[in-house]
Structures are given as structure tokens and as C-alpha cells.
Design a protein around this motif. Structure first.
Motif, PDB file in Angstrom:
ATOM      1  N   ARG A  85     -16.677 -17.177 -38.017  1.00 29.91           N
ATOM      2  CA  ARG A  85     -16.434 -18.593 -37.705  1.00 29.91           C
ATOM      3  C   ARG A  85     -14.952 -18.922 -37.526  1.00 29.91           C
ATOM      4  N   PHE A  86     -14.098 -17.959 -37.764  1.00 27.96           N
ATOM      5  CA  PHE A  86     -12.673 -18.153 -37.504  1.00 27.96           C
ATOM      6  C   PHE A  86     -12.406 -17.799 -36.044  1.00 27.96           C
ATOM      7  N   TYR A  87     -11.694 -18.684 -35.357  1.00 29.10           N
ATOM      8  CA  TYR A  87     -11.362 -18.455 -33.952  1.00 29.10           C
ATOM      9  C   TYR A  87      -9.858 -18.585 -33.763  1.00 29.10           C
ATOM     10  N   LEU A  88      -9.331 -17.764 -32.907  1.00 30.31           N
ATOM     11  CA  LEU A  88      -7.906 -17.770 -32.618  1.00 30.31           C
ATOM     12  C   LEU A  88      -7.688 -18.437 -31.269  1.00 30.31           C
ATOM     13  N   ASP A  89      -6.893 -19.476 -31.257  1.00 35.44           N
ATOM     14  CA  ASP A  89      -6.498 -20.148 -30.021  1.00 35.44           C
ATOM     15  C   ASP A  89      -5.061 -19.719 -29.734  1.00 35.44           C
ATOM     16  N   ILE A  95      -5.358 -21.505 -35.534  1.00 30.54           N
ATOM     17  CA  ILE A  95      -6.587 -20.879 -36.019  1.00 30.54           C
ATOM     18  C   ILE A  95      -7.581 -22.010 -36.207  1.00 30.54           C
ATOM     19  N   LEU A  96      -8.782 -21.807 -35.713  1.00 30.51           N
ATOM     20  CA  LEU A  96      -9.829 -22.808 -35.843  1.00 30.51           C
ATOM     21  C   LEU A  96     -10.939 -22.258 -36.717  1.00 30.51           C
ATOM     22  N   VAL A 106      -5.519 -25.127 -37.891  1.00 29.84           N
ATOM     23  CA  VAL A 106      -4.302 -24.861 -38.653  1.00 29.84           C
ATOM     24  C   VAL A 106      -3.280 -24.224 -37.721  1.00 29.84           C
ATOM     25  N   ASN A 107      -2.078 -24.779 -37.722  1.00 30.25           N
ATOM     26  CA  ASN A 107      -0.993 -24.217 -36.926  1.00 30.25           C
ATOM     27  C   ASN A 107      -0.310 -23.097 -37.682  1.00 30.25           C
ATOM     28  N   ALA A 133       0.730  -9.571 -33.694  1.00 28.89           N
ATOM     29  CA  ALA A 133      -0.563  -9.547 -34.377  1.00 28.89           C
ATOM     30  C   ALA A 133      -0.682 -10.832 -35.199  1.00 28.89           C
ATOM     31  N   PHE A 134      -1.899 -11.351 -35.263  1.00 31.10           N
ATOM     32  CA  PHE A 134      -2.155 -12.585 -35.983  1.00 31.10           C
ATOM     33  C   PHE A 134      -2.806 -12.276 -37.324  1.00 31.10           C
ATOM     34  N   TYR A 135      -2.337 -12.958 -38.371  1.00 31.33           N
ATOM     35  CA  TYR A 135      -2.807 -12.712 -39.730  1.00 31.33           C
ATOM     36  C   TYR A 135      -3.221 -14.021 -40.393  1.00 31.33           C
ATOM     37  N   LEU A 136      -4.288 -13.940 -41.202  1.00 31.32           N
ATOM     38  CA  LEU A 136      -4.754 -15.069 -42.003  1.00 31.32           C
ATOM     39  C   LEU A 136      -4.572 -14.727 -43.473  1.00 31.32           C
ATOM     40  N   SER A 137      -4.182 -15.713 -44.272  1.00 33.24           N
ATOM     41  CA  SER A 137      -3.992 -15.428 -45.696  1.00 33.24           C
ATOM     42  C   SER A 137      -5.351 -15.184 -46.352  1.00 33.24           C
TER      43      SER A 137
END
Length: 161
Positions: A85-89, A95-96, A106-107, A133-137
Motif C-alpha cells: 500500500r506504499f506508493y512512490l511518487d 510517499i503515499l 509524506v514529503n 534510492a528511496f528509503y522509508l523509516s
């Protein structure tokens, strides 16, 4: 006749001794020892900022990162293994997270968001970019995911069940 028996006996003893020596060398080589591999080598952690990821008892080749005092997971790992359910714009740099009732955006670099009209604060930015690369906490991902995780140290690793 006696000399032949003695020669055969000596030859037999030499063969037995040779077999014992070869067996001892083979056993010494293949019997387990007390030597252990370091966990950093086992998990393939070369950099102190790397975090090994284990999902359902399978170690992933992709590693997380330790940044800003928090553990971050690659977006690809989160989307594929933990919560789709996490999407990267990428165009907006957001992150949506989408539920049936709302979409949370979230920006990059932010550590707060609004959910159901209430502010949620996190200790570190929930979304970061490093080396394209994109990272989420981890804290952000776990807040919105129905997955259990355990964080281990020395070396840093996260195990998802």
C-alpha cells in the motif's frame, strides 16, 4: 615361506597405517570445528551504515540503511515484501500510503504527517533519498503495516515475521 609371511605382514601393516593417516587427515578436514563465522560476514555487511534484512527466514540481498539515527528500508523491499500500500511518487518526491478511507502523503525529509486529522510525529524523517534510492523509516512502515519485526544489533539487522 616365513619370509613371505613377514613381507606380507609388513606390507599389510604399512597399508593399514597409510589408511589410518589418510582417514585422520580427512576427518580433521571435514569434522566441524569450534571456529565461527562473524555475523557481519554471514549477513554480508561491509559498511557500518548497512542493515541486513530477513523476511520469512530468507535473507534479502538488498540491505537497509542506518541514517539520521534510525533504520531505513528500501522502498522496493517495503512495497514487495512488507506492505504494497506504499506508493512512490517520484515526480513529486512523495510517499503515499492509501487506505480505503484516505491517502496519506509524506514529503522527503518530513517527520510528521496527518492521519484522521491528527498529527503524527516520528523521531526521524519518514522518507529519505540516498544515491538515487528511496528509503522509508522502519518506524513509519511498522505504524502502517500488519507485520512483526525484531531489530538486532552487532551487526544491525531487521527480521520480519
Amino acid at each position: 615361506m616365513e619370509k613371505k609371511k613377514t613381507k606380507k605382514l609388513v606390507a599389510l601393516i604399512l597399508v593399514v597405517v597409510a589408511v589410518i593417516i589418510v582417514a585422520a587427515i580427512a576427518l580433521r578436514k571435514y569434522i566441524p570445528s569450534n571456529e565461527t563465522m562473524s555475523l557481519s560476514d554471514y549477513y554480508g555487511i561491509d559498511d557500518a551504515m548497512d542493515v541486513a534484512l530477513v523476511v520469512d527466514n530468507e535473507q534479502l540481498e538488498t540491505q537497509g540503511r542506518y541514517m539520521d539515527g534510525a533504520i531505513y528500508l528500501p522502498y522496493s523491499v517495503v512495497h514487495e515484501y512488507i506492505n504494497p500500500r506504499f506508493y512512490l511518487d517520484e515526480t513529486e518526491g512523495d510517499i503515499l500510503y492509501t487506505t480505503s478511507a484516505e491517502t496519506i502523503s509524506v514529503n522527503e525529509g518530513e517527520n510528521e504527517l496527518k492521519r484522521d486529522g491528527e498529527k503524527m510525529m516520528f523521531d526521524a524523517p519518514v522518507f529519505s533519498k540516498e544515491d538515487d534510492a528511496f528509503y522509508l523509516s522502519l518506524d513509519f512502515v511498522m505504524e502502517f503495516s500488519d507485520v512483526e519485526s525484531t531489530v538486532y544489533e552487532d551487526p544491525d539487522r531487521v527480521v520480519f515475521i
